[in-house]
Write a protein that holds these residues in place. Structure first.
Motif, PDB file in Angstrom:
ATOM      1  N   HIS A 124       0.850  -1.201   0.000  1.00 55.49           N
ATOM      2  CA  HIS A 124       0.000   0.000   0.000  1.00 55.49           C
ATOM      3  C   HIS A 124       0.876   1.237   0.000  1.00 55.49           C
ATOM      4  N   LEU A 142      -0.694   5.483   4.221  1.00 54.97           N
ATOM      5  CA  LEU A 142      -1.265   4.804   5.377  1.00 54.97           C
ATOM      6  C   LEU A 142      -0.377   5.017   6.597  1.00 54.97           C
ATOM      7  N   ILE A 190       1.610  -3.868  13.012  1.00 55.00           N
ATOM      8  CA  ILE A 190       2.404  -4.805  12.203  1.00 55.00           C
ATOM      9  C   ILE A 190       1.936  -6.242  12.450  1.00 55.00           C
TER      10      ILE A 190
HETATM   11  C1  HEC Z   1       1.915  -7.794   2.707  1.00 53.32           C
HETATM   12  C2  HEC Z   1       1.344  -6.501   2.407  1.00 53.32           C
HETATM   13  C3  HEC Z   1       1.628  -5.384   3.414  1.00 53.32           C
HETATM   14  C4  HEC Z   1       2.840  -4.907   3.786  1.00 53.32           C
HETATM   15  C5  HEC Z   1       4.208  -5.334   3.303  1.00 53.32           C
HETATM   16  C6  HEC Z   1       2.576  -3.857   4.738  1.00 53.32           C
HETATM   17  N1  HEC Z   1       1.241  -3.693   4.902  1.00 53.32           N
HETATM   18 FE1  HEC Z   1       0.336  -2.252   5.982  1.00 53.32          FE
HETATM   19  N2  HEC Z   1      -1.449  -2.938   5.406  1.00 53.32           N
HETATM   20  C7  HEC Z   1      -1.676  -3.960   4.528  1.00 53.32           C
HETATM   21  C8  HEC Z   1      -3.081  -4.068   4.239  1.00 53.32           C
HETATM   22  C9  HEC Z   1      -3.722  -5.049   3.278  1.00 53.32           C
HETATM   23  C10 HEC Z   1      -3.698  -3.060   4.980  1.00 53.32           C
HETATM   24  C11 HEC Z   1      -5.136  -2.690   5.013  1.00 53.32           C
HETATM   25  C12 HEC Z   1      -5.299  -1.668   3.933  1.00 53.32           C
HETATM   26  C13 HEC Z   1      -6.597  -1.026   3.945  1.00 53.32           C
HETATM   27  O1  HEC Z   1      -7.323  -1.116   4.903  1.00 53.32           O
HETATM   28  O2  HEC Z   1      -6.886  -0.364   2.907  1.00 53.32           O
HETATM   29  C14 HEC Z   1      -2.645  -2.372   5.698  1.00 53.32           C
HETATM   30  C15 HEC Z   1      -2.881  -1.288   6.523  1.00 53.32           C
HETATM   31  C16 HEC Z   1      -1.885  -0.547   7.111  1.00 53.32           C
HETATM   32  C17 HEC Z   1      -2.101   0.580   7.982  1.00 53.32           C
HETATM   33  C18 HEC Z   1      -3.446   1.145   8.354  1.00 53.32           C
HETATM   34  C19 HEC Z   1      -3.850   0.416   9.599  1.00 53.32           C
HETATM   35  C20 HEC Z   1      -5.136   0.955  10.146  1.00 53.32           C
HETATM   36  O3  HEC Z   1      -5.423   0.589  11.286  1.00 53.32           O
HETATM   37  O4  HEC Z   1      -5.820   1.711   9.454  1.00 53.32           O
HETATM   38  C21 HEC Z   1      -0.896   1.030   8.375  1.00 53.32           C
HETATM   39  C22 HEC Z   1      -0.617   2.190   9.295  1.00 53.32           C
HETATM   40  C23 HEC Z   1       0.086   0.170   7.788  1.00 53.32           C
HETATM   41  N3  HEC Z   1      -0.541  -0.767   7.018  1.00 53.32           N
HETATM   42  C24 HEC Z   1       1.415   0.303   8.005  1.00 53.32           C
HETATM   43  C25 HEC Z   1       2.362  -0.554   7.454  1.00 53.32           C
HETATM   44  C26 HEC Z   1       3.751  -0.524   7.817  1.00 53.32           C
HETATM   45  C27 HEC Z   1       4.390   0.430   8.803  1.00 53.32           C
HETATM   46  C28 HEC Z   1       4.360  -1.480   7.104  1.00 53.32           C
HETATM   47  C29 HEC Z   1       5.829  -1.882   7.145  1.00 53.32           C
HETATM   48  C30 HEC Z   1       6.230  -2.519   8.357  1.00 53.32           C
HETATM   49  C31 HEC Z   1       3.326  -2.141   6.292  1.00 53.32           C
HETATM   50  N4  HEC Z   1       2.131  -1.553   6.546  1.00 53.32           N
HETATM   51  C32 HEC Z   1       3.564  -3.168   5.402  1.00 53.32           C
HETATM   52  C33 HEC Z   1      -0.735  -4.772   3.954  1.00 53.32           C
HETATM   53  C34 HEC Z   1       0.624  -4.608   4.092  1.00 53.32           C
END
Ligand code: HEC
Length: 179
Positions: free
Chosen positions: A109, A113, A128
């Motif tokens: 993403h 975010l 995480i």
């Molecule tokens: C394997 C895929 C993937 C990776 C790599 C990833 N994320 Fe995500 N993350 C997601 C998904 C899927 C969502 C949900 C997205 C949505 O709600 O639109 C999300 C949501 C988030 C959110 C929103 C959470 C919320 O409560 O609204 C944050 C902040 C976030 N990620 C931070 C990170 C961080 C920091 C990292 C690196 C450590 C990371 N992401 C790596 C898949 C990933």
């Protein structure tokens, strides 16, 4: 005999006169044509005669200008340009570990975010864990503390109230649960 000679010579004089007129006419017509030709190419001739001849210094200055333009163009395109501590491409805070964060956290993403969220270190850790349990995020291994340090440093909960600056001594005062 004599009379004939006179008539011939008179005739010759008239011929000469006609010849002169015709020659004069040729000259005039030719002059007019040349004048038109000159008028047609005059601006070309003028600009050739008045062309600017650049000195070696001027040419070198042009070259330098062009190189400076090219450098700033490349800087504009710079993939990892940072302005005021913000990595322009992702919007993330610049840091020595920024490339680790980009590599770990922006494949699924947008970095938005992250930049739109704030949490304590524990709060980030549980986000995480949540992604690992439900969204297919893999183990971060030795990068996990690096990532958590980064997130807790730049995306900590911001106090929006009476206090404008973070007071490290009173950090418990506004520490949030994170979720
Ligand atoms: C394997 C895929 C993937 C990776 C790599 C990833 N994320 Fe995500 N993350 C997601 C998904 C899927 C969502 C949900 C997205 C949505 O709600 O639109 C999300 C949501 C988030 C959110 C929103 C959470 C919320 O409560 O609204 C944050 C902040 C976030 N990620 C931070 C990170 C961080 C920091 C990292 C690196 C450590 C990371 N992401 C790596 C898949 C990933």
């Amino acid at each position: 005999m004599k009379g004939k000679e006179t008539a011939e010579s008179r005739e010759g004089t008239t011929d000469n006169l006609w010849g002169m007129y015709i020659n004069l006419l040729y000259v005039i017509v030719l002059s007019v044509i040349l004048l038109f030709v000159y008028m047609a190419v005059r601006t070309d001739i003028d600009s050739y005669l008045n062309r600017k001849i650049y000195s070696a210094e001027e040419l070198a200055a042009f070259q330098q200008e062009a190189e400076a333009r090219e450098r700033s163009r490349v800087a504009e395109m710079n993939w990892d340009k940072v302005v005021d501590g913000i990595h322009i491409r992702t919007g993330l805070h610049d840091d020595e570990n920024l490339q680790i964060i980009i590599g770990t956290c922006t494949s699924c993403h947008s970095a938005k975010l992250i930049t739109q969220n704030s949490a304590s270190r524990d709060g980030w850790k549980s986000m995480i864990r949540w992604m690992q349990e439900t969204q297919g995020l893999g183990q971060l291994g030795k990068n996990e503390p690096v990532v958590l340090d980064y997130l807790a440093k730049y995306y900590a909960p911001v106090e929006t109230g009476r206090r404008k600056t973070l007071d490290m001594a009173e950090i418990e005062w506004y520490e949030l649960d994170g979720e």
